[in-house]
Design an enzyme around this catalytic site. Structure first.
Site, PDB file in Angstrom:
ATOM      1  CB  CYS A 115      45.628 -95.449  -4.903  1.00 45.39           C
ATOM      2  SG  CYS A 115      45.227 -96.520  -3.502  1.00 45.39           S
ATOM      3  CG  HIS A 255      42.065 -94.742  -6.667  1.00 41.90           C
ATOM      4  ND1 HIS A 255      42.647 -95.896  -7.126  1.00 41.90           N
ATOM      5  CD2 HIS A 255      41.918 -94.893  -5.324  1.00 41.90           C
ATOM      6  CE1 HIS A 255      42.852 -96.705  -6.111  1.00 41.90           C
ATOM      7  NE2 HIS A 255      42.421 -96.120  -5.009  1.00 41.90           N
ATOM      8  CG  ASN A 285      41.629 -99.224  -3.553  1.00 49.09           C
ATOM      9  OD1 ASN A 285      42.468 -99.204  -4.454  1.00 49.09           O
ATOM     10  ND2 ASN A 285      41.638 -98.377  -2.542  1.00 49.09           N
TER      11      ASN A 285
HETATM   12  N1  ACO Z   1      30.800-104.358   7.605  1.00 50.84           N
HETATM   13  C1  ACO Z   1      29.862-103.928   8.449  1.00 50.84           C
HETATM   14  N2  ACO Z   1      29.994-102.824   9.196  1.00 50.84           N
HETATM   15  C2  ACO Z   1      31.135-102.110   9.057  1.00 50.84           C
HETATM   16  C3  ACO Z   1      32.159-102.510   8.183  1.00 50.84           C
HETATM   17  C4  ACO Z   1      31.955-103.679   7.432  1.00 50.84           C
HETATM   18  N3  ACO Z   1      32.861-104.154   6.547  1.00 50.84           N
HETATM   19  N4  ACO Z   1      33.148-101.604   8.265  1.00 50.84           N
HETATM   20  C5  ACO Z   1      32.769-100.680   9.156  1.00 50.84           C
HETATM   21  N5  ACO Z   1      31.557-100.990   9.663  1.00 50.84           N
HETATM   22  C6  ACO Z   1      30.784-100.289  10.649  1.00 50.84           C
HETATM   23  C7  ACO Z   1      31.603 -99.430  11.574  1.00 50.84           C
HETATM   24  O1  ACO Z   1      32.123-100.198  12.617  1.00 50.84           O
HETATM   25  C8  ACO Z   1      30.585 -98.407  12.023  1.00 50.84           C
HETATM   26  O2  ACO Z   1      29.840 -98.976  13.050  1.00 50.84           O
HETATM   27  P1  ACO Z   1      29.307 -98.070  14.280  1.00 50.84           P
HETATM   28  O3  ACO Z   1      28.421 -97.033  13.645  1.00 50.84           O
HETATM   29  O4  ACO Z   1      28.592 -99.061  15.135  1.00 50.84           O
HETATM   30  O5  ACO Z   1      30.530 -97.477  14.901  1.00 50.84           O
HETATM   31  C9  ACO Z   1      29.671 -98.238  10.814  1.00 50.84           C
HETATM   32  O6  ACO Z   1      29.917 -99.371   9.975  1.00 50.84           O
HETATM   33  C10 ACO Z   1      29.909 -96.974  10.018  1.00 50.84           C
HETATM   34  O7  ACO Z   1      31.306 -96.811   9.837  1.00 50.84           O
HETATM   35  P2  ACO Z   1      31.866 -95.558   9.093  1.00 50.84           P
HETATM   36  O8  ACO Z   1      33.339 -95.572   9.208  1.00 50.84           O
HETATM   37  O9  ACO Z   1      31.141 -94.337   9.498  1.00 50.84           O
HETATM   38  O10 ACO Z   1      31.412 -95.884   7.588  1.00 50.84           O
HETATM   39  P3  ACO Z   1      31.632 -95.004   6.340  1.00 50.84           P
HETATM   40  O11 ACO Z   1      30.338 -94.715   5.739  1.00 50.84           O
HETATM   41  O12 ACO Z   1      32.581 -93.866   6.591  1.00 50.84           O
HETATM   42  O13 ACO Z   1      32.367 -96.029   5.377  1.00 50.84           O
HETATM   43  C11 ACO Z   1      34.540 -96.617   4.520  1.00 50.84           C
HETATM   44  C12 ACO Z   1      33.640 -96.566   5.741  1.00 50.84           C
HETATM   45  C13 ACO Z   1      33.887 -97.538   3.499  1.00 50.84           C
HETATM   46  C14 ACO Z   1      35.890 -97.179   4.944  1.00 50.84           C
HETATM   47  C15 ACO Z   1      34.671 -95.209   3.932  1.00 50.84           C
HETATM   48  O14 ACO Z   1      34.998 -94.294   4.934  1.00 50.84           O
HETATM   49  C16 ACO Z   1      35.688 -95.157   2.849  1.00 50.84           C
HETATM   50  O15 ACO Z   1      35.564 -95.746   1.790  1.00 50.84           O
HETATM   51  N6  ACO Z   1      36.793 -94.380   3.053  1.00 50.84           N
HETATM   52  C17 ACO Z   1      37.871 -94.345   2.102  1.00 50.84           C
HETATM   53  C18 ACO Z   1      38.865 -95.347   2.517  1.00 50.84           C
HETATM   54  C19 ACO Z   1      39.663 -95.906   1.396  1.00 50.84           C
HETATM   55  O16 ACO Z   1      39.204 -96.009   0.277  1.00 50.84           O
HETATM   56  N7  ACO Z   1      40.858 -96.312   1.685  1.00 50.84           N
HETATM   57  C20 ACO Z   1      41.568 -97.033   0.713  1.00 50.84           C
HETATM   58  C21 ACO Z   1      42.943 -96.611   0.516  1.00 50.84           C
HETATM   59  S1  ACO Z   1      43.111 -95.014  -0.045  1.00 50.84           S
HETATM   60  C22 ACO Z   1      42.457 -94.892  -1.436  1.00 50.84           C
HETATM   61  O17 ACO Z   1      42.490 -95.799  -2.217  1.00 50.84           O
HETATM   62  C23 ACO Z   1      41.703 -93.647  -1.765  1.00 50.84           C
END
Ligand code: ACO
Length: 328
Positions: A115, A255, A285
């Site tokens: 990104c 971003h 994204n």
């Molecule tokens: N739908 C429903 N539940 C979900 C989903 C979904 N799509 N995805 C994950 N879950 C569940 C998980 O399995 C977990 O369940 P559990 O508690 O039973 O284990 C629960 O939701 C919580 O998961 P977490 O990983 O703790 O959720 P978090 O609040 O951290 O959010 C997310 C996850 C959205 C991926 C966040 O960490 C994030 O945005 N990180 C940045 C990642 C990113 O943007 N990457 C892109 C590329 S890099 C960049 O562009 C910056």
């Protein structure tokens, strides 16, 4: 020495097909409510089956060229930032050069920077312009829908497809890139990666059978933490480098990976939400296309006006990060 370069035209393009959170509910175990509250995303655009990277890049490039009042034949160089190229080799820029009728000018991709790729690319462009007073087309384009597992809810719901572009030159235009800062932490290279298809893990029957060939993997929490830290630091650094203060900044264009990341960066910087640009609800994204697309859109919808100082910051795979100060 700080090297400034002008922006002569902005462009953006997203495919027509809208893919909503409800559409994802049909395919994976997720809900609109989870996606909206955890990420801020409501829908994203996905390319049609017959669209690929050069198509999206061409559409955004033509918009930027039109605003600049230029033809493809007026361009002296093309840089394309993408992690989702038209083909493995040669690079997308070669296809784009041909489509735009740009002549036998240098054209190359800056690939793999995730990104942050487009901000790195404008950093390269301004240095090239300082060497030769030329006009450079700089595109950020991504079809992330083609490299995600459509079965993995943790990643698939986050991304979209799109393109953004600018034409840069030595002077004129409506904006000036005042300065760019960039950095990399290669020790985190394995945390956000599409590892199959290179020489370490080549394409083979096993990759196809297991689905690894289009499987972007990440540690979401670590990406989240680092994105907030690095984008905040880079934004502060660029503001200091151009001799401004946060109060002088009309708009921060971060971003668009997660609304909670955008909010956390705003909080860290002490910038109120209405000075933090967000379009994540509509596009998700879109990788290296995010920042140039947002700049194009923010000018069109009046969020950026003449005289505004804008700070753009991005973070992605690598980890790479970058920030730019742009004076409109
Ligand atoms: N739908 C429903 N539940 C979900 C989903 C979904 N799509 N995805 C994950 N879950 C569940 C998980 O399995 C977990 O369940 P559990 O508690 O039973 O284990 C629960 O939701 C919580 O998961 P977490 O990983 O703790 O959720 P978090 O609040 O951290 O959010 C997310 C996850 C959205 C991926 C966040 O960490 C994030 O945005 N990180 C940045 C990642 C990113 O943007 N990457 C892109 C590329 S890099 C960049 O562009 C910056």
């Amino acid at each position: 020495m700080s090297i400034t370069a002008a922006i002569l035209g902005f462009g953006g393009y997203v495919p027509e097909r809208v893919f909503t959170n409800r559409d994802w509910e049909e395919l994976v175990d997720t809900t609109d409510e989870w996606i909206v509250t955890r990420t801020g995303i409501r829908e994203r655009r996905f390319a049609a089956p017959d669209e690929a990277t050069a198509d999206l890049a061409e559409n955004a490039a033509r918009v930027a060229l039109e605003e600049a009042g230029l033809d493809g034949s007026d361009i002296d160089e093309i840089i394309v930032a993408t992690d989702t190229p038209e083909v493995y080799t040669p690079d997308t820029a070669a296809f784009l050069q041909d489509r735009l009728g740009a002549g036998s000018i240098p054209a190359y991709d800056l690939g793999g920077s995730g990104c942050a790729g487009w901000l790195q690319a404008i950093d390269v462009a301004r240095a090239r312009i300082a060497l030769h007073p030329e006009r450079i087309l700089v595109v950020g384009v991504e079809l992330i829908s083609r490299i995600i597992s459509w079965k993995e809810r943790e990643t698939c719901v986050l991304f979209g497809d799109g393109a953004g572009a600018v034409v840069m030159g030595p002077e004129g235009g409506t904006a000036k890139v005042l300065d760019v800062v960039a950095g990399t932490d290669g020790s985190k290279a394995g945390i956000l990666t599409l590892s199959t298809g290179g020489t370490r893990h080549p394409f083979n029957q096993e990759a196809v059978t297991s689905g690894a060939y289009n499987h972007l993997t990440m540690n979401g929490r670590e990406v989240f933490r680092e994105a907030v830290r690095r984008m905040s630091e880079a934004a502060r650094e660029i503001i200091e480098r151009v001799g401004a203060s946060l109060a002088d900044v009309a708009l921060v264009v971060p971003h668009q990976a997660n609304q909670r990341i955008i909010d956390a960066v705003g909080k860290e910087l002490g910038v109120e939400p209405d000075r933090m640009y967000s379009n994540i609800a509509s596009y998700g994204n879109i990788g290296s296309a995010t920042v140039p697309f947002a700049l194009w859109e923010a000018r069109r919808n009046g969020r950026i006006r003449p005289g505004d100082l804008v700070v753009a910051a991005a973070f992605g795979a690598g980890f790479h990060w970058a920030a730019a100060a742009v004076q409109f």
